[in-house]
Enzyme design. Structure first.
Site, PDB file in Angstrom:
ATOM      1  CB  CYS A   1      28.466 -14.765 -10.182  1.00 35.48           C
ATOM      2  SG  CYS A   1      26.841 -14.859 -10.980  1.00 35.48           S
TER       3      CYS A   1
ATOM      4  CG  HIS B   1      23.951 -17.073 -13.338  1.00 37.78           C
ATOM      5  ND1 HIS B   1      23.421 -16.440 -12.236  1.00 37.78           N
ATOM      6  CD2 HIS B   1      22.923 -17.286 -14.198  1.00 37.78           C
ATOM      7  CE1 HIS B   1      22.115 -16.275 -12.434  1.00 37.78           C
ATOM      8  NE2 HIS B   1      21.796 -16.765 -13.608  1.00 37.78           N
TER       9      HIS B   1
ATOM     10  CD  GLU C   1      19.040 -16.997 -15.962  1.00 34.28           C
ATOM     11  OE1 GLU C   1      17.946 -17.409 -16.364  1.00 34.28           O
ATOM     12  OE2 GLU C   1      19.506 -17.268 -14.841  1.00 34.28           O
TER      13      GLU C   1
ATOM     14  CB  CYS D   1      21.933 -14.890  -5.434  1.00 36.87           C
ATOM     15  SG  CYS D   1      22.183 -13.391  -6.380  1.00 36.87           S
TER      16      CYS D   1
ATOM     17  CG  ASP E   1      20.515 -16.975  -8.634  1.00 36.18           C
ATOM     18  OD1 ASP E   1      21.123 -15.995  -8.154  1.00 36.18           O
ATOM     19  OD2 ASP E   1      20.719 -17.367  -9.802  1.00 36.18           O
ATOM     20  CB  SER E   2      18.826 -13.085 -10.226  1.00 40.80           C
ATOM     21  OG  SER E   2      19.947 -13.734 -10.799  1.00 40.80           O
TER      22      SER E   2
HETATM   23  N1  DGL Z   1      23.761 -15.555  -9.578  1.00 42.77           N
HETATM   24  C1  DGL Z   1      23.907 -14.272  -9.002  1.00 42.77           C
HETATM   25  C2  DGL Z   1      25.124 -14.191  -8.076  1.00 42.77           C
HETATM   26  O1  DGL Z   1      25.581 -15.182  -7.566  1.00 42.77           O
HETATM   27  C3  DGL Z   1      23.902 -13.053  -9.873  1.00 42.77           C
HETATM   28  C4  DGL Z   1      23.100 -13.024 -11.103  1.00 42.77           C
HETATM   29  C5  DGL Z   1      22.544 -11.667 -11.515  1.00 42.77           C
HETATM   30  O2  DGL Z   1      23.284 -10.686 -11.706  1.00 42.77           O
HETATM   31  O3  DGL Z   1      21.340 -11.657 -11.633  1.00 42.77           O
HETATM   32  O4  DGL Z   1      25.622 -13.121  -7.835  1.00 42.77           O
END
Ligand code: DGL
Length: 269
Positions: free
Chosen positions: A184, A186, A152, A74, A11-12
């Site tokens: 998302c 997160h 984060e 992600c 993931d990011s």
């Molecule tokens: N966790 C990522 C997702 O599911 C996105 C996070 C980001 O924008 O970096 O889309």
């Protein structure tokens, strides 16, 4: 391919941990390798080309471990890169998409809120998802400004976090949504605040568990499920600050996490 190889997940940032925990619960003996590309987040504000080049670099790094399957934990990277990853690499690659389909199946009033990053919501893949499933439901779509940055930077429980959640959800609640899609990885980290603001009557859809089940089925089909009966370990790699990642991992995963910096060749963009 040997079935005792680890599964690679990326993931990011720490968002994919919300998927990792379902994978860990469902498949206790698998070894898991997780990459958090924190130096390059948020992906949701980057171009498709950038996200694709990061996803390819990370997939190449994971293959060098090696791994037997990759989970793109992600939604944003899935929309931008999963097709190319599948064309380029010959191993099971599992992606994610916002749970529009289960939301439509479960909503009673067919008024649904969908939260995701700007990049996911603007993607062709998301438009196709809506075309395929939306039918006559009323969908209210919203990017969540600041949510990822709060998570984060470890500000999950801060009062400011609760107010940005409220700011995002209020217009959707005014429309009468009875179902809310967390598109998302997160966002499940803010589940408490989301429930507090949305109330118990709104059904919250998170696809982390479904992705873990899908991964398990794919591994089974390819005869790749780990046969060991002992507990598998987790290994973490990250770009960006090691100190920050260590603190986040301690809070969100547990103290024993083994963490290393992502090597330079996987860090270019
Ligand atoms: N966790 C990522 C997702 O599911 C996105 C996070 C980001 O924008 O970096 O889309």
């Amino acid at each position: 391919m040997p079935s005792n190889l680890p599964i690679g997940i990326f993931d990011s940032g720490v968002g994919g941990l919300t998927v990792l925990r379902h994978i860990r619960e469902q498949m206790p003996s698998e070894s898991l390798v997780y990459v958090a590309d924190r130096h390059h987040l948020p992906y949701g504000k980057k171009s498709d080309e950038f996200i694709l080049s990061r996803s390819v670099a990370i997939a190449e790094f994971l293959l060098s471990q090696p791994v037997k399957a990759i989970v793109v934990a992600c939604n944003t990277a899935t929309a931008a890169a999963v097709q190319t990853l599948r064309q380029r690499f010959e191993l099971p690659i599992i992606g994610m998409e916002p749970g529009v389909k289960p939301a439509i199946e479960h909503s009673r009033n067919h008024i649904i809120g969908i939260l995701a990053t700007e990049r996911t919501l603007g993607s062709g893949k998301f438009k196709m998802l809506l075309e395929r499933h939306a039918n006559d439901s009323e969908l209210f779509i919203k990017p969540c400004h600041g949510w990822i940055e709060h998570i984060e930077t470890g500000k999950q429980s801060a009062a400011t976090t609760r107010s940005i959640v409220e700011e995002t959800l209020s217009p959707l609640l005014t429309k009468g949504i009875d179902t809310l899609v967390l598109g998302c990885t997160h966002y499940p980290f803010l589940i408490e605040q989301i429930r507090e603001v949305a109330g118990d009557s709104v059904l919250i859809i998170d696809t982390g568990l479904a992705v873990a089940s899908h991964l398990q089925r794919r591994l089974e089909e390819h005869d790749l499920l780990c046969r060991s009966t002992s507990r598998g370990g987790e290994r973490f790699w990250c770009s960006g600050s090691m100190d920050e990642m260590r603190q986040l991992l301690t809070r969100l995963w547990g103290n024993q996490a083994e963490l290393s910096p992502l090597p330079d060749q996987a860090n270019r963009s």
